[in-house]
Design a protein around this motif. Structure first.
Motif, PDB file in Angstrom:
ATOM      1  N   SER A 167      40.778  53.629  18.952  1.00 35.54           N
ATOM      2  CA  SER A 167      41.386  54.943  19.208  1.00 35.54           C
ATOM      3  C   SER A 167      40.395  56.081  19.012  1.00 35.54           C
ATOM      4  CB  SER A 167      42.597  55.138  18.291  1.00 35.54           C
ATOM      5  OG  SER A 167      42.208  55.051  16.920  1.00 35.54           O
ATOM      6  N   ALA A 168      39.302  55.830  18.290  1.00 35.06           N
ATOM      7  CA  ALA A 168      38.299  56.870  18.062  1.00 35.06           C
ATOM      8  C   ALA A 168      37.541  57.239  19.334  1.00 35.06           C
ATOM      9  CB  ALA A 168      37.314  56.421  16.991  1.00 35.06           C
ATOM     10  N   PHE A 169      37.594  56.385  20.352  1.00 32.45           N
ATOM     11  CA  PHE A 169      36.898  56.694  21.612  1.00 32.45           C
ATOM     12  C   PHE A 169      37.646  57.805  22.335  1.00 32.45           C
ATOM     13  CE2 PHE A 169      36.341  55.998  26.216  1.00 32.45           C
ATOM     14  CZ  PHE A 169      34.959  56.204  26.294  1.00 32.45           C
ATOM     15  N   ARG A 170      36.927  58.862  22.728  1.00 28.68           N
ATOM     16  CA  ARG A 170      37.553  60.047  23.323  1.00 28.68           C
ATOM     17  C   ARG A 170      37.261  60.225  24.815  1.00 28.68           C
ATOM     18  NH1 ARG A 170      41.247  60.066  19.785  1.00 28.68           N
ATOM     19  NH2 ARG A 170      40.738  60.946  17.732  1.00 28.68           N
ATOM     20  N   GLY A 171      36.471  59.346  25.384  1.00 27.86           N
ATOM     21  CA  GLY A 171      36.132  59.494  26.800  1.00 27.86           C
ATOM     22  C   GLY A 171      37.111  58.762  27.696  1.00 27.86           C
ATOM     23  N   ARG A 172      36.636  58.443  28.894  1.00 26.63           N
ATOM     24  CA  ARG A 172      37.451  57.726  29.886  1.00 26.63           C
ATOM     25  C   ARG A 172      36.978  56.269  29.928  1.00 26.63           C
ATOM     26  NH1 ARG A 172      35.973  61.289  34.902  1.00 26.63           N
ATOM     27  NH2 ARG A 172      34.072  61.531  33.645  1.00 26.63           N
ATOM     28  N   TRP A 173      37.888  55.338  29.660  1.00 24.89           N
ATOM     29  CA  TRP A 173      37.564  53.907  29.658  1.00 24.89           C
ATOM     30  C   TRP A 173      38.519  53.216  30.616  1.00 24.89           C
ATOM     31  CZ3 TRP A 173      34.144  51.667  25.781  1.00 24.89           C
ATOM     32  CH2 TRP A 173      33.959  50.283  25.923  1.00 24.89           C
ATOM     33  N   VAL A 174      37.966  52.524  31.612  1.00 23.20           N
ATOM     34  CA  VAL A 174      38.797  51.853  32.609  1.00 23.20           C
ATOM     35  C   VAL A 174      38.298  50.428  32.822  1.00 23.20           C
ATOM     36  CG1 VAL A 174      39.411  53.991  33.820  1.00 23.20           C
ATOM     37  CG2 VAL A 174      37.361  52.728  34.507  1.00 23.20           C
ATOM     38  N   SER A 175      39.181  49.562  33.299  1.00 24.74           N
ATOM     39  CA  SER A 175      38.804  48.171  33.569  1.00 24.74           C
ATOM     40  C   SER A 175      37.950  48.051  34.820  1.00 24.74           C
ATOM     41  CB  SER A 175      40.057  47.311  33.737  1.00 24.74           C
ATOM     42  OG  SER A 175      40.816  47.303  32.558  1.00 24.74           O
ATOM     43  N   ALA A 176      38.275  48.867  35.809  1.00 19.60           N
ATOM     44  CA  ALA A 176      37.576  48.852  37.096  1.00 19.60           C
ATOM     45  C   ALA A 176      37.738  50.226  37.719  1.00 19.60           C
ATOM     46  CB  ALA A 176      38.140  47.765  38.000  1.00 19.60           C
ATOM     47  N   LEU A 177      36.899  50.529  38.691  1.00 20.53           N
ATOM     48  CA  LEU A 177      36.851  51.897  39.202  1.00 20.53           C
ATOM     49  C   LEU A 177      36.487  51.911  40.682  1.00 20.53           C
ATOM     50  CD1 LEU A 177      36.791  54.972  38.346  1.00 20.53           C
ATOM     51  CD2 LEU A 177      34.324  54.664  38.029  1.00 20.53           C
ATOM     52  N   ARG A 188      30.631  58.630  19.869  1.00 25.17           N
ATOM     53  CA  ARG A 188      30.312  59.982  19.392  1.00 25.17           C
ATOM     54  C   ARG A 188      29.872  60.875  20.560  1.00 25.17           C
ATOM     55  NH1 ARG A 188      25.053  58.115  15.782  1.00 25.17           N
ATOM     56  NH2 ARG A 188      23.620  57.687  17.511  1.00 25.17           N
ATOM     57  N   LEU A 189      30.640  60.837  21.628  1.00 18.81           N
ATOM     58  CA  LEU A 189      30.319  61.635  22.808  1.00 18.81           C
ATOM     59  C   LEU A 189      30.487  63.125  22.514  1.00 18.81           C
ATOM     60  CD1 LEU A 189      32.097  59.532  25.589  1.00 18.81           C
ATOM     61  CD2 LEU A 189      29.673  59.517  24.970  1.00 18.81           C
ATOM     62  N   ALA A 190      29.476  63.905  22.888  1.00 16.46           N
ATOM     63  CA  ALA A 190      29.545  65.352  22.699  1.00 16.46           C
ATOM     64  C   ALA A 190      30.466  66.003  23.719  1.00 16.46           C
ATOM     65  CB  ALA A 190      28.143  65.949  22.797  1.00 16.46           C
ATOM     66  N   ASP A 191      30.554  65.415  24.916  1.00 19.69           N
ATOM     67  CA  ASP A 191      31.384  65.959  25.992  1.00 19.69           C
ATOM     68  C   ASP A 191      32.215  64.826  26.592  1.00 19.69           C
ATOM     69  OD1 ASP A 191      32.512  67.374  28.085  1.00 19.69           O
ATOM     70  OD2 ASP A 191      30.665  67.450  29.286  1.00 19.69           O
ATOM     71  N   PRO A 192      33.262  64.384  25.905  1.00 16.02           N
ATOM     72  CA  PRO A 192      34.032  63.228  26.383  1.00 16.02           C
ATOM     73  C   PRO A 192      34.608  63.414  27.775  1.00 16.02           C
ATOM     74  CG  PRO A 192      34.622  63.765  24.125  1.00 16.02           C
ATOM     75  CD  PRO A 192      33.767  64.881  24.624  1.00 16.02           C
ATOM     76  N   ALA A 193      35.039  64.623  28.102  1.00 18.51           N
ATOM     77  CA  ALA A 193      35.645  64.852  29.417  1.00 18.51           C
ATOM     78  C   ALA A 193      34.612  64.816  30.534  1.00 18.51           C
ATOM     79  CB  ALA A 193      36.371  66.190  29.423  1.00 18.51           C
ATOM     80  N   GLY A 194      33.389  65.245  30.242  1.00 14.14           N
ATOM     81  CA  GLY A 194      32.359  65.270  31.268  1.00 14.14           C
ATOM     82  C   GLY A 194      31.595  63.981  31.417  1.00 14.14           C
ATOM     83  N   PHE A 195      31.607  63.155  30.388  1.00 17.03           N
ATOM     84  CA  PHE A 195      30.863  61.899  30.422  1.00 17.03           C
ATOM     85  C   PHE A 195      31.472  60.974  31.474  1.00 17.03           C
ATOM     86  CE2 PHE A 195      29.452  57.740  28.766  1.00 17.03           C
ATOM     87  CZ  PHE A 195      28.120  58.020  28.469  1.00 17.03           C
ATOM     88  N   PRO A 196      30.632  60.217  32.199  1.00 16.40           N
ATOM     89  CA  PRO A 196      31.172  59.353  33.268  1.00 16.40           C
ATOM     90  C   PRO A 196      32.104  58.287  32.713  1.00 16.40           C
ATOM     91  CG  PRO A 196      28.850  58.888  32.884  1.00 16.40           C
ATOM     92  CD  PRO A 196      29.157  60.132  32.128  1.00 16.40           C
TER      93      PRO A 196
END
Length: 389
Positions: free
Chosen positions: A97-107, A78-86
């Motif tokens: 699919s309900a997750f709207r942010g950025r999810w990665v395996s490694a960074l 329930r992120l308010a700012d999915p694009a800005g969230f780390p």
């Protein structure tokens, strides 16, 4: 030299953790990379007040990456700012699919002095501790050495000069992995609130940040690798950079609301647990009630405020009735094998109709149904607090 700062198991620890957040902000201003190793949310009165919105803002402002903990999934959905969230970094958990942010395996994180790779992962026990409703839709696989090695090698090809693991699995689990030749020699540990904070052997390190907002972990990374590991406690920090004065003033007013008065104070969690187990049995109209004692953190004063309630029981849970009759001694034994401490209210030995928390029923993998009149652990506490009406 590149500093990497980590927090873990913060559990919405405000106002106590505001000094830690000020130190994090100062470190970031000085060029540090900043990550959280999981469980930033939940587990405090402040979280009940904020519902995660202020915690989201803090992470967005201060952090470069977040590893999901077992108490974070609800808020990540329930992120308010999915694009800005780390970015959320986890190699062995996939979001719905309900997750709207950025999810990665490694960074790969590019600092002022060094490029650092981060591979995040969530341990099996931590995942299984997540209530089934909260983890619905997430796809989990156990972290393996091969999986982590593959992610680390990819980061090195992308330019990472030094790669660390960030594990929400428990300190001792991470030490065991290191002793078995884990592919990453430096791991930041979180999840179990153990007394250990740093293990080192032959150039391998497992380091755990202070929990509950009591400080932060600092790694110093040079061109030759890891140069330093240190823990910075709140008592060693002098900063007023947390920038939370208005939020904390609002929280103080919210938390001061009086809920009721006990006949006499309950000095510790065991005394509260006994009273709740008795009330839970009456509310469910069963012959027994089992409460996972560790869900409570403290006793209760004579006059109970909102903040007192959440200090005593930071996590709420629905009450349920187990579908079949059970021997109480067998349930207690099974719960203890899972690391739970149990407080029971029961009639004499034999088969019982049993009520408990949804959390404990799921931990025991037992079928259950809701109460005819829905009730939660916090409902029992509020009723208890009003016994002097």
């Amino acid at each position: 030299m590149q500093d990497l700062i980590a927090t873990a198991c913060f559990h919405s620890a405000l106002p106590d953790g505001q000094t830690t957040l000020g130190a994090v902000r100062q470190a970031k201003m000085n060029g540090a990379l900043v990550i959280d190793a999981g469980d930033f949310f939940s587990g405090s009165a402040f979280y009940a007040f904020s519902a995660g919105r202020i915690e989201q803002r803090i992470l967005t402002e201060l952090y470069d990456a977040v590893i999901p903990g077992n108490h974070d999934l609800v808020d990540l959905l329930r992120l308010a700012d999915p694009a800005g969230f780390p970015p959320v970094v986890c190699a062995n958990l996939r979001p719905p699919s309900a997750f709207r942010g950025r999810w990665v395996s490694a960074l790969t994180l590019r600092g002022k002095a060094r490029t650092v790779g981060v591979v995040g992962y969530l341990g099996e026990q931590a995942f299984e501790a997540i209530p089934q409703k909260e983890r619905a839709g997430f796809v989990y696989s156990a972290p393996t050495a091969r999986m982590i090695a593959s992610e680390a090698e990819r980061l090195r090809r992308e330019g990472a000069e030094f790669v660390i693991g960030v594990s929400h699995s428990g300190f001792l689990n991470d030490v065991a992995d290191q002793e078995a030749g884990w592919p990453l020699g430096t791991v930041i540990a979180a999840h179990c609130h153990s007394p250990w904070s740093h293990w080192a052997d032959g150039g391998r390190h497992v380091a755990k940040p202070p929990a509950s907002g009591d400080g932060l972990l600092r790694l110093q990374i040079s061109g030759d690798g890891l140069e330093g590991v240190s823990h910075i406690r709140n008592a060693d920090v002098a900063t007023d950079l947390d920038r939370l004065d208005k939020d904390l003033a609002d929280f103080t007013s919210w938390g001061a609301e009086r809920l009721g008065t006990l006949h006499k104070p309950l000095p510790d969690r065991d005394s509260v647990a006994r009273r709740l187990a008795s009330r839970g049995r009456a509310a469910a109209a069963t012959s027994s009630f089992l409460l996972n004692t560790y869900t409570l953190r403290s006793g209760l004063p004579g006059t109970v405020t909102r903040r007192d309630l959440f200090r005593c029981a930071p996590f709420d849970s629905e009450l349920v009735v187990l579908d079949a009759g059970h021997q109480i001694e067998d349930l207690i034994r099974r719960a203890r094998e899972l690391g739970e401490d149990v407080t029971a209210s029961a009639t004499p030995p034999g088969l019982h109709s049993v009520a408990t928390t949804r959390y404990l029923a799921e931990r025991l993998a037992l079928a259950f149904r809701p109460l005819d009149r829905p009730c939660t652990l916090h409902d029992l506490l509020i009723d208890l607090a009003q016994e002097s009406r």
